[in-house]
Write a protein that holds these residues in place. Structure first.
Motif, PDB file in Angstrom:
ATOM      1  N   CYS A 262       0.725  -1.350   0.042  1.00 44.72           N
ATOM      2  CA  CYS A 262       0.067   0.593  -0.168  1.00 44.72           C
ATOM      3  C   CYS A 262       0.836   0.761  -0.303  1.00 44.72           C
ATOM      4  O   CYS A 262       2.146   1.169   0.319  1.00 44.72           O
ATOM      5  CB  CYS A 262      -0.837   0.429   1.258  1.00 44.72           C
TER       6      CYS A 262
ATOM      7  N   PRO B 117       1.045   4.145   1.910  1.00 48.84           N
ATOM      8  CA  PRO B 117       1.089   4.236   3.091  1.00 48.84           C
ATOM      9  C   PRO B 117       2.990   3.774   3.165  1.00 48.84           C
ATOM     10  O   PRO B 117       3.522   4.410   4.395  1.00 48.84           O
ATOM     11  CB  PRO B 117       0.412   4.190   4.010  1.00 48.84           C
ATOM     12  N   ILE B 118       3.323   2.386   3.030  1.00 43.71           N
ATOM     13  CA  ILE B 118       3.916   2.320   3.659  1.00 43.71           C
ATOM     14  C   ILE B 118       5.170   2.185   2.719  1.00 43.71           C
ATOM     15  O   ILE B 118       6.049   2.503   2.848  1.00 43.71           O
ATOM     16  CB  ILE B 118       4.077  -0.151   3.339  1.00 43.71           C
TER      17      ILE B 118
ATOM     18  N   CYS C  61      -2.701  -4.042  12.082  1.00 44.33           N
ATOM     19  CA  CYS C  61      -2.378  -3.962  10.143  1.00 44.33           C
ATOM     20  C   CYS C  61      -1.556  -4.865  10.176  1.00 44.33           C
ATOM     21  O   CYS C  61      -0.543  -4.795  10.777  1.00 44.33           O
ATOM     22  CB  CYS C  61      -2.813  -3.252   9.354  1.00 44.33           C
TER      23      CYS C  61
ATOM     24  N   LYS D 230       1.526  -4.950   8.893  1.00 44.11           N
ATOM     25  CA  LYS D 230       2.522  -3.931   7.262  1.00 44.11           C
ATOM     26  C   LYS D 230       3.080  -2.994   9.019  1.00 44.11           C
ATOM     27  O   LYS D 230       4.475  -3.210   9.189  1.00 44.11           O
ATOM     28  CB  LYS D 230       1.520  -3.383   6.701  1.00 44.11           C
ATOM     29  N   PHE D 231       1.993  -2.892   9.747  1.00 47.81           N
ATOM     30  CA  PHE D 231       2.763  -2.138  11.189  1.00 47.81           C
ATOM     31  C   PHE D 231       3.358  -3.419  11.931  1.00 47.81           C
ATOM     32  O   PHE D 231       4.270  -3.073  13.054  1.00 47.81           O
ATOM     33  CB  PHE D 231       1.262  -2.038  11.918  1.00 47.81           C
TER      34      PHE D 231
ATOM     35  N   TYR E 111      -7.641   6.357   8.101  1.00 56.65           N
ATOM     36  CA  TYR E 111      -6.075   6.676   8.893  1.00 56.65           C
ATOM     37  C   TYR E 111      -5.210   8.226   8.627  1.00 56.65           C
ATOM     38  O   TYR E 111      -5.026   8.447   7.799  1.00 56.65           O
ATOM     39  CB  TYR E 111      -5.830   5.257   7.907  1.00 56.65           C
TER      40      TYR E 111
ATOM     41  N   TYR F 190      -2.221   9.122   8.043  1.00 56.64           N
ATOM     42  CA  TYR F 190      -1.625   8.825   7.241  1.00 56.64           C
ATOM     43  C   TYR F 190      -2.675   8.709   6.351  1.00 56.64           C
ATOM     44  O   TYR F 190      -1.156   9.350   5.246  1.00 56.64           O
ATOM     45  CB  TYR F 190      -1.072   7.609   7.374  1.00 56.64           C
TER      46      TYR F 190
ATOM     47  N   ALA G 286      -6.702   4.356   1.438  1.00 55.69           N
ATOM     48  CA  ALA G 286      -5.645   3.668   0.293  1.00 55.69           C
ATOM     49  C   ALA G 286      -5.761   3.058  -0.275  1.00 55.69           C
ATOM     50  O   ALA G 286      -6.230   2.314  -0.369  1.00 55.69           O
ATOM     51  CB  ALA G 286      -3.898   3.698   0.931  1.00 55.69           C
TER      52      ALA G 286
ATOM     53  N   GLY H  60      -5.551  -0.769  -2.147  1.00 56.78           N
ATOM     54  CA  GLY H  60      -4.307  -1.865  -2.172  1.00 56.78           C
ATOM     55  C   GLY H  60      -4.257  -1.816  -0.338  1.00 56.78           C
ATOM     56  O   GLY H  60      -3.692  -2.736   0.707  1.00 56.78           O
ATOM     57  N   CYS H  61      -5.439  -1.259   0.684  1.00 53.57           N
ATOM     58  CA  CYS H  61      -5.148  -1.212   1.969  1.00 53.57           C
ATOM     59  C   CYS H  61      -6.768  -2.705   2.087  1.00 53.57           C
ATOM     60  O   CYS H  61      -7.646  -2.869   1.808  1.00 53.57           O
ATOM     61  CB  CYS H  61      -6.167  -0.038   2.786  1.00 53.57           C
ATOM     62  N   GLY H  62      -5.906  -3.575   2.804  1.00 56.73           N
ATOM     63  CA  GLY H  62      -7.008  -4.218   2.872  1.00 56.73           C
ATOM     64  C   GLY H  62      -8.195  -4.900   4.090  1.00 56.73           C
ATOM     65  O   GLY H  62      -9.789  -4.455   4.009  1.00 56.73           O
ATOM     66  N   PRO H  63      -7.397  -3.656   5.450  1.00 54.07           N
ATOM     67  CA  PRO H  63      -9.120  -3.799   6.493  1.00 54.07           C
ATOM     68  C   PRO H  63      -9.666  -2.227   6.158  1.00 54.07           C
ATOM     69  O   PRO H  63     -11.019  -2.650   6.315  1.00 54.07           O
ATOM     70  CB  PRO H  63      -7.934  -3.018   7.442  1.00 54.07           C
TER      71      PRO H  63
HETATM   72  S1  SF4 Z   1      -3.995  -0.243   7.098  1.00 54.25           S
HETATM   73 FE1  SF4 Z   1      -3.971  -0.572   5.245  1.00 54.25          FE
HETATM   74  S2  SF4 Z   1      -3.111   1.504   4.686  1.00 54.25           S
HETATM   75 FE2  SF4 Z   1      -2.749   0.905   6.814  1.00 54.25          FE
HETATM   76  S3  SF4 Z   1      -0.093  -0.068   6.087  1.00 54.25           S
HETATM   77 FE3  SF4 Z   1      -2.628  -2.066   6.102  1.00 54.25          FE
HETATM   78  S4  SF4 Z   1      -2.487  -2.071   4.331  1.00 54.25           S
HETATM   79 FE4  SF4 Z   1      -0.962  -0.087   4.985  1.00 54.25          FE
END
Ligand code: SF4
Length: 333
Positions: A52, A54-55, A87, A89-90, A197, A199, A272, A274-277
């Motif tokens: 995504c 943001p990353i 998420c 990715k965090f 979010y 960001y 964004a 590509g954001c799954g949540p």
């Molecule tokens: S919540 Fe969505 S936008 Fe945020 S880091 Fe995860 S996939 Fe990316």
């Protein structure tokens, strides 16, 4: 010693806390600055292509930070409220950075945030890594965290009073806490809840300054950070289950709260690509808005979104809300 705090992801929410903590410990804090084309290009080049936006942007800020400071702060957010998580990715952020950014190994400071119920993330146990790496005493760390927590609570009280994150951050930087409350815009023709979010909403390169654009169209803004966490969760109570992700729950809970607020004329979900949540949060917000009979639209943004296209959509949405409001007022509803 210089430490960079990447101006991305949860910077927009936690910067006052981290900045105060590191300054109190004697660090020179480097803010990597607002996202620009160079940072975005660096991040997009280093990150895997389908991650995504943001990353990718965060990755660009880390590269920028490595150029300007000795260390870069990359916390691993796992949990701040049981039984929810962040998420993935965090949770894997330090690994993502180490795996994609050359020269980052050994220079990123990554405390693990895995709390039962501590949104303020100010417990000394989280930052014990700083005593191990830099030799601070536990007392020094505790005192610095005490000050950082005080500042963060003050920052949060500004958000709850109706200041948007960017304005509250400015208040923190200028230390004009009280007088800045006058900057809450209340005289717009319509009020929109801009949900997403921090960001996504506040990174001017991702959202193309959606808040400033709406304010220029004479719109009052509400965001999820203005809704205290307990109220957001109270509004989720009619669901049998909550979502898995903390900030998704907060965005959704705030959305449900604003749907009941007669002052709010419509909702915009900023998300964004590509954001799954968000694929789930967005569907819930749309569904609940339909039931409540409030206009709803989605702004799905990424590094390629055209500004002209976005302005046209915002103008059309705001225009529709103004017409609806005028019609209501002229019919005495
Ligand atoms: S919540 Fe969505 S936008 Fe945020 S880091 Fe995860 S996939 Fe990316």
């Amino acid at each position: 010693m210089k430490i960079a705090i990447p101006h991305a992801l949860l910077y927009y929410y936690y910067f006052p806390l981290w900045d105060t903590l590191f300054r109190e410990l004697g660090f020179e804090v480097v803010d990597t600055g607002i996202t620009n084309k160079d940072i975005l290009d660096k991040g997009s080049k280093a990150a895997v292509s389908d991650i995504c936006a943001p990353i990718k942007i965060f990755t660009g800020h880390v590269i920028e930070g490595l150029e300007k400071a000795d260390y870069v702060f990359v916390p691993r957010f796992a949990r701040i409220k049981k039984p929810e998580y962040f998420c993935p990715k965090f949770m894997g952020l330090p690994d993502i950075i180490e795996g994609t950014v050359e020269g980052s190994s050994g220079r990123i400071i990554s405390p693990i945030i895995h709390e039962k119920n501590n949104e303020d993330i100010s417990s000394p146990k989280i930052y014990g890594i700083l005593t191990e790496i830099f030799g601070f005493s536990h007392r020094e760390l505790r005192l610095a965290l005490k000050k950082a927590e005080e500042v963060f609570l003050r920052f949060k009280s500004l958000l709850h009073s109706g200041l948007t994150c960017d304005k509250a951050l400015e208040s923190y930087r200028t230390q004009r806490w009280e007088e800045d409350l006058k900057r809450v815009k209340k005289d717009g023709e319509v009020t929109i809840a801009v949900l997403g979010y921090v960001y996504d909403v506040y990174d001017s390169f991702i959202s193309m300054d959606v808040i400033k654009k709406l304010e220029a169209m004479n719109v009052n803004i509400k965001t999820f950070e203005m809704v205290p966490t307990d109220i957001a969760y109270e509004n989720l109570r009619h669901y049998r289950k909550r979502l898995f992700w903390t900030f998704s729950n907060r965005v959704l809970g705030a959305g449900l709260f604003y749907l009941k607020d007669p002052e709010v004329d419509g909702l915009i979900h900023v998300t964004a690509f590509g954001c799954g949540p968000d694929a789930i949060v967005g569907r819930f917000l749309q569904y609940e808005s339909d039931i409540a009979g409030k206009p709803f639209t989605t702004l799905r943004v990424d590094e390629h979104t055209g500004e002209g296209h976005m302005i046209t959509r915002l103008e059309a949405f705001v225009d529709m809300l103004k017409r609806k409001k005028w019609a209501r007022v002229s019919h005495g509803i």
